[in-house]
Motif scaffolding. Structure first.
Motif, PDB file in Angstrom:
ATOM      1  N   UNK A  73      30.674  45.729  40.415  1.00 55.52           N
ATOM      2  CA  UNK A  73      30.137  45.853  39.058  1.00 55.52           C
ATOM      3  C   UNK A  73      30.315  44.528  38.334  1.00 55.52           C
ATOM      4  N   UNK A  74      29.732  43.503  38.924  1.00 58.62           N
ATOM      5  CA  UNK A  74      29.925  42.155  38.401  1.00 58.62           C
ATOM      6  C   UNK A  74      29.440  42.018  36.966  1.00 58.62           C
ATOM      7  N   UNK A  75      28.298  42.643  36.661  1.00 56.86           N
ATOM      8  CA  UNK A  75      27.748  42.458  35.328  1.00 56.86           C
ATOM      9  C   UNK A  75      28.670  43.033  34.252  1.00 56.86           C
ATOM     10  N   UNK A  76      29.348  44.140  34.579  1.00 60.41           N
ATOM     11  CA  UNK A  76      30.271  44.705  33.590  1.00 60.41           C
ATOM     12  C   UNK A  76      31.391  43.734  33.267  1.00 60.41           C
ATOM     13  N   UNK A  77      31.898  43.068  34.298  1.00 65.46           N
ATOM     14  CA  UNK A  77      32.971  42.105  34.063  1.00 65.46           C
ATOM     15  C   UNK A  77      32.457  40.922  33.270  1.00 65.46           C
ATOM     16  N   UNK A  78      31.275  40.429  33.645  1.00 66.07           N
ATOM     17  CA  UNK A  78      30.622  39.355  32.878  1.00 66.07           C
ATOM     18  C   UNK A  78      30.552  39.700  31.405  1.00 66.07           C
ATOM     19  N   UNK A  79      29.914  40.833  31.149  1.00 69.55           N
ATOM     20  CA  UNK A  79      29.601  41.190  29.768  1.00 69.55           C
ATOM     21  C   UNK A  79      30.869  41.511  28.987  1.00 69.55           C
ATOM     22  N   UNK A  80      31.841  42.124  29.666  1.00 70.15           N
ATOM     23  CA  UNK A  80      33.102  42.418  28.983  1.00 70.15           C
ATOM     24  C   UNK A  80      33.775  41.144  28.531  1.00 70.15           C
ATOM     25  N   UNK A  81      33.820  40.172  29.425  1.00 72.20           N
ATOM     26  CA  UNK A  81      34.434  38.889  29.077  1.00 72.20           C
ATOM     27  C   UNK A  81      33.674  38.233  27.933  1.00 72.20           C
ATOM     28  N   UNK A  82      32.332  38.230  28.040  1.00 74.51           N
ATOM     29  CA  UNK A  82      31.530  37.580  27.005  1.00 74.51           C
ATOM     30  C   UNK A  82      31.702  38.277  25.667  1.00 74.51           C
TER      31      UNK A  82
END
Lengths: 419, 172
Positions: A99-108
């Motif tokens: 779930x790479x996008x979730x980690x991306x967006x969470x960080x952003x």
């Protein structure tokens, strides 16, 4: 009454067991048990990543278990603290590669909170769509693998088929299959490709069919139910005490979902339900994940139907790269581009803790900025960490066979636990 | 936070709100268990869910004394609210009372902070390294631990043209 030392004449003759019949016990006695220590992992089919479970057994009963996280570490925090904020994105991808996008967006999201930035509405919609697609792939893999490790290969294949379809859509959207690095501070990288929404809708139709198949194969399957129902139980109180979040906590009957409790992006506009279990056992965790996928599909359908037009990233050259014609045609564009690439986004000094609901629970970020282009401190609260910490509590005193479904349904992800 | 400050006036060294609106309280180290117990047990506050814990090395920040900050994040399911606690400790005596007896979830996070920053948690039942191997010297997330410092357990084979992660100073 026949003498137990003689072969019972009323029973049929069996050369395999007759030799033991005089001992009266061999088949009926308790199994021989001795104390032994077994290493499950670091390359056991049922353990993920580099996790090693040091299991002390008395017969088949687990007396003591000591999970060792292993040595996958990439030095996530230290690496992030030595690159610019945007360059952290590829590192966040690899926390949970499903779930790479979730980690991306969470960080952003955390970085944007730190800057005090509101992202455009269309970008928020696309973030929701990306997150829910990746929630689907993550849960599909977890449910499929649970089925597989209980001996059912077909549900795993169905899960993989759906996952492949979704990952094709992710590839069309981001250009990458697993590690997407799709977000940018202030919005997202690219707009939706033409005709993509229709393709996603078709994919969702097929995914629903496949979910139905998985449901039919597993939910009432005798072997699956016997091995998961009533095993790996944790009470709601203990789960909270350990800091569980996400589907594992909801399976204990706790109605807690950050998408509802602290709505971020545009989640409050969508109609969906928080799935809650009752018993906190493996079966409930499986059911919660299965139903959550249906809710994700619901959110996706609503989001795709109502997504507004508009910009996908903020129009601020201190944060987002200028459009290419500006970079090539104007000196301001060149300068902004150069400064962003070389020095990174100048995040004002301060600190923030922000959390989003990732597929396995609360993905929290504690960021400290010293006002320069690089993060001073990046702490990630990985949802898998407390879940793995509670494994000894759940499984001690239980059977070795219960360990496999329990380890599957808590769904600990090596990348985020090992940081 | 108001209730904590009212209950334990001498425990709270500082209070502030960060840019995203999160309330912080800096607690004196010896008061930490009492404050956390109050937060957890008070029926109205009910901060029962243990979020996480970590440390910050403030060596290169403008205010670098005392050097370490230990941060705790607790969550209340009843109030739907995060609470952020902070304890500052010096480099010479990096000791904090452990919350492991209060929250079982604190156990591993405190081991993580011990492993990476060398913070000692007094009364911790099982304070040993969690990620790194026992022979590892020092604490890798401290700011004075060089980015490219390496401690291989077995000698590494020399490979010239390999790029070993970010940072360019020094050659592996």
């Amino acid at each position: 009454m026949a003498d137990s030392h003689n072969i019972d004449a009323t029973k049929p003759h069996n050369p395999d067991t007759d030799g033991f019949a005089h001992e009266e016990s061999e088949l009926e006695s308790h199994l021989q048990s001795k104390h032994m220590v077994i290493n499950m992992g670091p390359s056991h089919p049922a353990t993920h990543g580099t996790v090693r479970l040091r299991v002390e057994l008395e017969g088949e009963t687990i007396v003591k278990i000591d999970p060792e996280i292993g040595f996958l570490h990439r030095g996530f925090q230290k690496s992030c603290e030595n690159v610019t904020w945007t360059q952290c994105l590829p590192y966040t991808d690899r926390l949970n590669y499903l779930s790479a996008m979730m980690n991306n967006f969470g960080f952003l999201n955390a970085v944007e909170k730190l800057i005090g930035l509101e992202i455009p509405e269309r970008a928020q919609y696309i973030r929701v769509i990306g997150s829910e697609l990746h929630r689907l792939t993550d849960h599909l893999t977890c449910v499929g693998a649970t089925g597989l490790e209980m001996g059912g290969f077909a549900p795993f294949l169905y899960g993989m088929e759906a996952r492949e379809l979704i990952q094709d859509r992710v590839t069309e959207l981001t250009g990458a299959r697993l590690t997407t690095s799709f977000g940018r501070v202030g919005g997202i990288n690219r707009d939706l490709p033409e005709g993509w929404s229709e393709k996603v809708l078709k994919t969702l139709d097929r995914t629903e069919e496949l979910l139905q198949e998985m449901d039919g194969l597993l939910t009432r399957n005798r072997i699956f139910v016997d091995r998961t129902k009533g095993t790996g139980i944790i009470s709601a109180q203990d789960a909270i005490d350990y800091g569980w979040t996400g589907p594992a906590l909801r399976a204990c009957g706790v109605d807690h979902d950050l998408r509802k409790a602290h709505p971020y992006w545009v989640y409050e506009r969508f109609d969906f339900e928080v799935v809650v279990g009752q018993h906190g056992d493996n079966y409930d965790r499986y059911l919660v994940r299965l139903e959550e996928m249906r809710q994700s599909i619901r959110i996706l359908r609503q989001a795709l139907a109502t997504i507004p037009a508009g910009p996908i990233i903020v129009d601020d050259w201190r944060i987002a790269l200028p459009p290419k014609p500006e970079v090539y045609g104007t000196i301001e564009g060149v300068m902004a581009h150069f400064k962003l690439v070389m020095e990174g986004i100048q995040v004002p000094p301060g600190e923030v803790y922000d959390a989003t609901e990732a597929s396995n629970g609360e993905l929290g970020w504690y960021l400290v900025s010293d006002g320069r282009g690089r993060p001073y401190k990046v702490h990630v609260r990985a949802p898998g960490f407390p879940v793995l910490a509670a494994l000894p509590h759940i499984i001690q005193g239980k059977m070795l066979a219960d360990l496999v479904p329990t380890f599957d349904t808590i769904n600990m992800i090596g990348g985020e636990v090992e940081q | 936070m108001d209730r904590v400050a009212a209950q334990f006036p001498e425990a709270v060294a500082e209070r502030y709100v960060d840019r995203a609106g999160g309330a912080w309280a800096v607690i004196h180290a010896e008061w930490l268990p009492k404050v956390a117990t109050f937060l957890k047990m008070d029926p109205e506050l009910d901060f029962k869910l243990f979020g996480s814990a970590d440390a910050v090395d403030r060596l290169h920040l403008a205010e670098s004394d005392p050097r370490f900050e230990i941060v705790y994040f607790l969550y209340s399911l009843k109030r739907k609210e995060h609470v952020r606690l902070k304890v500052r400790v010096t480099e010479t005596r990096p000791e904090v009372p452990s919350l492991s007896a209060l929250y079982r979830g604190a156990n591993w996070w405190e081991r993580l902070a011990f492993d990476f920053y060398g913070i000692r948690f007094t009364d911790h039942p099982d304070l040993r390294r969690i990620l790194l191997y026992d022979e590892f010297q020092g604490h890798p997330l401290r700011k004075d631990y060089a980015l490219r410092d390496r401690q291989p357990l077995i000698p590494e084979r020399p490979i010239k043209d390999i790029f070993r992660g970010p940072g360019t100073s020094g050659v592996a």
